[in-house]
Structure formats: structure tokens, C-alpha cells
Enzyme design. Structure first.
Site, PDB file in Angstrom:
ATOM      1  N   CYS A 258       0.813  -1.219   0.000  1.00  0.00           N
ATOM      2  CA  CYS A 258       0.000   0.000   0.000  1.00  0.00           C
ATOM      3  C   CYS A 258       0.849   1.274   0.000  1.00  0.00           C
ATOM      4  O   CYS A 258       0.634   2.177  -0.816  1.00  0.00           O
ATOM      5  CB  CYS A 258      -0.975  -0.014   1.175  1.00  0.00           C
ATOM      6  SG  CYS A 258      -0.221   0.044   2.826  1.00  0.00           S
ATOM      7  N   HIS A 306      -2.634   1.123   6.812  1.00  0.00           N
ATOM      8  CA  HIS A 306      -2.992   1.021   5.400  1.00  0.00           C
ATOM      9  C   HIS A 306      -3.188   2.428   4.862  1.00  0.00           C
ATOM     10  O   HIS A 306      -3.600   3.334   5.587  1.00  0.00           O
ATOM     11  CB  HIS A 306      -4.273   0.204   5.202  1.00  0.00           C
ATOM     12  CG  HIS A 306      -4.584  -0.069   3.756  1.00  0.00           C
ATOM     13  ND1 HIS A 306      -3.883  -0.989   3.013  1.00  0.00           N
ATOM     14  CD2 HIS A 306      -5.489   0.490   2.912  1.00  0.00           C
ATOM     15  CE1 HIS A 306      -4.354  -1.007   1.768  1.00  0.00           C
ATOM     16  NE2 HIS A 306      -5.320  -0.112   1.678  1.00  0.00           N
ATOM     17  N   HIS A 318      -5.710   2.030  -4.456  1.00  0.00           N
ATOM     18  CA  HIS A 318      -4.770   1.482  -3.469  1.00  0.00           C
ATOM     19  C   HIS A 318      -4.381   0.061  -3.837  1.00  0.00           C
ATOM     20  O   HIS A 318      -4.979  -0.566  -4.724  1.00  0.00           O
ATOM     21  CB  HIS A 318      -5.393   1.513  -2.062  1.00  0.00           C
ATOM     22  CG  HIS A 318      -6.573   0.583  -1.894  1.00  0.00           C
ATOM     23  ND1 HIS A 318      -6.762  -0.189  -0.781  1.00  0.00           N
ATOM     24  CD2 HIS A 318      -7.628   0.304  -2.711  1.00  0.00           C
ATOM     25  CE1 HIS A 318      -7.881  -0.890  -0.897  1.00  0.00           C
ATOM     26  NE2 HIS A 318      -8.424  -0.610  -2.048  1.00  0.00           N
TER      27      HIS A 318
END
Length: 342
Positions: A258, A306, A318
């Protein structure tokens, strides 16, 4: 003595011990392998799905610790190299000063150590002698200054040698931490895959849709208000990465985790971002989610483990987790902890 060679707190927690299987996941696994007759199969499946999602989240946390440890190793390696080079340069300087002092001492020995007053009385040319004496005085002052510089250089060598030793010790410690975090990630992912494989095929397919997204296909981004020039360049770069695989610890261009995707996308726009999602959330100015513009970074969970990039109309792009390629998802797929404008 440290040799002249390129051979690296720890901002992250050295004592972190990431458990390979969470208690909840272990419970889910036990349920799958030996559920009592009275257990509702639907409850068992939902428990397994929740455990998989939780394991992926824990793997992301361990991945960011892995990224942080790797970044620290790179920094320490640079520090160690610089300290080793400085030590080598200092030793060369000391050697030159020692050679100069040795030459001075040899010259003095060859001229003898006759008493200056007696030498003046015996000299056939007193004026010449006095000129030579003045020269010797200046040479003595230069010798004393060289000795002082030598002592200072030796102290500096001792200091840089200690810095190099410390950096190398920290380097080895952080390399061990990288290995620990790598094993933790791998353990989480293995357990998640085991739980996923225990589900019926149709439920495995539905898990990806239900885990973080509620729809298929590309979002409608028409009429999206533009962000800054560099932000839009980063959005365009991230869009180019659509469909590329999630690879933990990777920052492109063929695969991403990420934070790796965010770092890579902004690098294409000429902007250098930190490596970890926790550091990226502080790389710019925080704004409310209601004011998010394309290119803003959206961090998730309280620990920012994240991160994605806002692209407009309530969507982010993402790298979700292993098995799910880079894609768009609703910005509210998980609890948002911050929005950062770069």
C-alpha cells in the site's frame, strides 16, 4: 582499527514480537477443522472470513514494520560507510603528520644537540648562525603545532571509529528485526491463505468483493475537481498501476504494497515520500475528509497501517492485500484515520 571499506532506533520497536496466528484466527481455524455438530455453517464461514480479514490487516501492520526496518537498515548502512570512510581519511592524515614529524626529528638528530650559546661562540659567522637559529625556532613551533594537530586527529579517529562500530552494531540488530518482521508477514499470509482455501470456491470469490469493496467495475470519476499539478500527476501514475499485483515490501513498478504504491506514484510526479504509511500520513498538511481532493493520501486504522490515494467522487486507488491487485475502492471501505495533502 577499522579498515577502509564499505561494509548500518531503532525508530521502530526492537521488542516487537508479531504473533503468527491471532487468537481469533486460531479459533476460526479450530472451528473449521472440528466444528461441533450444532455449529451453524454460516456462522463458521463468517468467522473464517472475519479471521482472514483480520489476518490481512495484521500482515499489513507487520509489512509496514518491515518497511520501516528496511529503511532504517539503509540509513544505518550509509552512516556506517561514512564513518568508515572518515576513519580511513583521518588515518591517512595522521600517517602524513607522523611522517612529517619523523623527518623533523631526523633533521634535528643529524644537526646534533649542541648548546646554542656554545654554538654561537664557536661560529665563524655569528650573523649566519643567528639566522639559522631563528629558522630552527620557527621549525620547533611548527613541530609543536603539528604535534597538537596529530593529537586532535587521533581523538577524531577514535570518535569516528566508535561511531562506525555503533552504526555497524545497529545495522546487524536492524537486519535481525527485518528478518523477524518478514517472518511475521509470511506467517500471517500463510494462515490467511489456509483459511481462505478452506472456504467453498464461490465464497472465496465473494470474499474479495465483500472484504473492502461493495461493487465491481471502475468508478465514475467524471466531473472530479482537480487537485494540484503534482497531485494530478501522482493520480495519473497510480491509475497506470491498476491491475498490478500486491507484493508486500514492494514499491514498484511491477508490484506494490500500500505505501509502496503511494511512494512510487508521487515519485513519478517528482515528489519524494517516506517509505511507510505511518510516515506518509505526516508528509504534508492534514485536511478533513470532507475537503479531500484527488492526490490526497487517505490513511486507515488508528495506526495508519494502510494507505490509499483519493481520486474523487468518494473513491480511492490502493494496493489492497495479497491476491487483490491495485484497484479503486470506496473511501469508506475501512475506518479513515487521516487525510493528508501533499
Amino acid at each position: 582499527m577499522v579498515s577502509h571499506r564499505r561494509s548500518t532506533q531503532s525508530g521502530f520497536n526492537r521488542g516487537v514480537r508479531v504473533t503468527v496466528i491471532s487468537a481469533a484466527a486460531a479459533t476460526a481455524a479450530a472451528t473449521l477443522t472440528g466444528a461441533p455438530a450444532s455449529a451453524d455453517p454460516k456462522d463458521t464461514r463468517e468467522t473464517a472470513k472475519a479471521a482472514v480479514d483480520r489476518l490481512y490487516g495484521e500482515a499489513e501492520q507487520a509489512t509496514e514494520r518491515f518497511n520501516e526496518a528496511g529503511e532504517r537498515v539503509d540509513r544505518l548502512r550509509g552512516e556506517a560507510d561514512r564513518a568508515l570512510d572518515a576513519t580511513a581519511r583521518g588515518q591517512e592524515r595522521v600517517n602524513r603528520m607522523r611522517d612529517a614529524l619523523g623527518a623533523m626529528a631526523g633533521a634535528q638528530y643529524r644537526t646534533g644537540s649542541i648548546d646554542p650559546a656554545l654554538a654561537l661562540l664557536l661560529s665563524a659567522d655569528p650573523d649566519t648562525y643567528l639566522e639559522r637559529a631563528a629558522t630552527l625556532d620557527r621549525a620547533g613551533a611548527h613541530q609543536a603545532m603539528t604535534l597538537d594537530k596529530l593529537r586532535h586527529a587521533q581523538r577524531k579517529i577514535a570518535q569516528t571509529r566508535a561511531e562506525a562500530t555503533h552504526a555497524l552494531t545497529e545495522l546487524e540488530r536492524n537486519r535481525a528485526a527485518v528478518t523477524r518482521h518478514k517472518r511475521a508477514v509470511e506467517g500471517k499470509l500463510r494462515e490467511a491463505r489456509r483459511l481462505l482455501d478452506s472456504l467453498p470456491s464461490e465464497e472465496r470469490a465473494s470474499f474479495d468483493r465483500a472484504s473492502r469493496t461493495g461493487r465491481d467495475g471502475l468508478p465514475d470519476l467524471s466531473g472530479v475537481a482537480p487537485g494540484s499539478g503534482r497531485a494530478m500527476s501522482a493520480v495519473a501514475a497510480a491509475h497506470q498501476a491498476l491491475g498490478r499485483p500486491y507484493v508486500w515490501g514492494a514499491n514498484g513498478p511491477s508490484g506494490f504494497d500500500c505505501s509502496g504504491l503511494m511512494q512510487w506514484a508521487y515519485a513519478q510526479a517528482g515528489v519524494s515520500l517516506p517509505r511507510t504509511s505511518q510516515a506518509q500520513r505526516h508528509a504534508g498538511r492534514m485536511v478533513p475528509l470532507s475537503q479531500a481532493l484527488p492526490g490526497d493520501l487517505v490513511a486507515y486504522r488508528a495506526d495508519a497501517s494502510h494507505i490509499g490515494m483519493y481520486v474523487g467522487n468518494g473513491q480511492v486507488i490502493h494496493a489492497p492485500y495479497p491476491g487483490a491487485p491495485v484497484r479503486y475502492d470506496p473511501v469508506g471501505m475501512m475506518p479513515v484515520s487521516s487525510v493528508t495533502r501533499i
